[in-house]
Motif scaffolding. Structure first.
Motif, PDB file in Angstrom:
ATOM      1  N   ARG A   1      -6.233  -2.508   5.728  1.00 58.28           N
ATOM      2  CA  ARG A   1      -5.455  -1.693   6.715  1.00 58.28           C
ATOM      3  C   ARG A   1      -5.201  -0.322   6.230  1.00 58.28           C
ATOM      4  O   ARG A   1      -5.290  -0.309   4.973  1.00 58.28           O
ATOM      5  N   PRO A   2      -4.966   0.674   6.890  1.00 64.66           N
ATOM      6  CA  PRO A   2      -4.946   1.858   6.573  1.00 64.66           C
ATOM      7  C   PRO A   2      -3.787   2.476   5.713  1.00 64.66           C
ATOM      8  O   PRO A   2      -2.531   1.865   5.926  1.00 64.66           O
ATOM      9  N   ALA A   3      -4.161   3.204   4.696  1.00 64.35           N
ATOM     10  CA  ALA A   3      -3.078   3.590   3.867  1.00 64.35           C
ATOM     11  C   ALA A   3      -3.210   5.209   3.919  1.00 64.35           C
ATOM     12  O   ALA A   3      -4.529   5.712   3.556  1.00 64.35           O
ATOM     13  N   VAL A   4      -2.136   6.135   3.726  1.00 66.10           N
ATOM     14  CA  VAL A   4      -2.502   7.770   3.595  1.00 66.10           C
ATOM     15  C   VAL A   4      -1.640   8.108   2.264  1.00 66.10           C
ATOM     16  O   VAL A   4      -0.338   7.852   2.319  1.00 66.10           O
ATOM     17  N   TRP A   5      -2.109   8.595   1.315  1.00 65.68           N
ATOM     18  CA  TRP A   5      -1.363   9.374   0.327  1.00 65.68           C
ATOM     19  C   TRP A   5      -1.465  10.690   0.392  1.00 65.68           C
ATOM     20  O   TRP A   5      -2.405  11.309   0.746  1.00 65.68           O
TER      21      TRP A   5
END
Length: 184
Positions: free
Chosen positions: A78-82
């Motif tokens: 699943r997508p994660a954004v830092w």
């Protein structure tokens, strides 16, 4: 005047065309870390305030560029954004913040969890064919809130970014623009 034969032929062509389908977005093509800078672009008074202020406050902001870094990651498929921002009212702490999103459905995913000193109350991720955007709602200590939007439009070597913040009273949006380069 349209003849009957012409009208029937045109309607037949409309029925024979194929249905349009949305193109799947391959957000995994954007996996990596991006670094660059942004600077104040402008302050936008919102038009739907009633009654409108007699003399709207003009705000020019500080045009000094500041560092912006972000990374698109895959965590549990699943997508994660830092995101790390070094200036403006939406500045993050020195280690940045990571938002983990649920499954992407029709280009939208909702916040699943976050790793940040100031946790968002809610957040969403929007994905388009060449663009990724996050919207996050934060609460101040006095229980007022502010909303931050981050948009990255991907280019061949990185991404053009736009940051904008709505203030707690909802009377204006402040925007910053910049460019980042893909590092890894």
């Amino acid at each position: 005047m349209i003849t009957r034969r012409h009208a029937l032929a045109t309607s037949g062509l409309l029925l024979a065309t194929t249905r349009a389908h949305a193109q799947p977005v391959q957000w995994t093509d954007w996996l990596g870390t991006y670094a660059g800078s942004a600077r104040f672009y402008r302050s936008i008074p919102l038009e739907d305030i009633f009654p409108p202020p007699a003399s709207p406050r003009e705000e020019f902001g500080d045009a000094t560029p500041f560092a912006v870094e972000f990374a698109v990651r895959r965590v549990d498929d699943r997508p994660a954004v830092w995101l790390r921002i070094d200036g403006g009212p939406m500045q993050t702490d020195e280690v940045g913040e990571t938002m983990f999103f649920g499954p992407l459905t029709n280009g939208v995913a909702l916040l699943r969890s976050a790793d940040a000193r100031a946790l968002p109350r809610s957040a969403s991720l929007t994905v388009r064919p060449n663009q990724l955007g996050t919207e996050a709602l934060f609460t101040h200590a006095d229980d007022s809130f502010w909303r931050r939007y981050f948009t990255a439009t991907f280019t061949s070597g990185g991404a053009d970014v736009i940051l904008w913040v709505f203030d707690a009273t909802g009377t204006r949006a402040r925007t910053w623009r910049g460019t980042t380069v893909r590092r890894a």
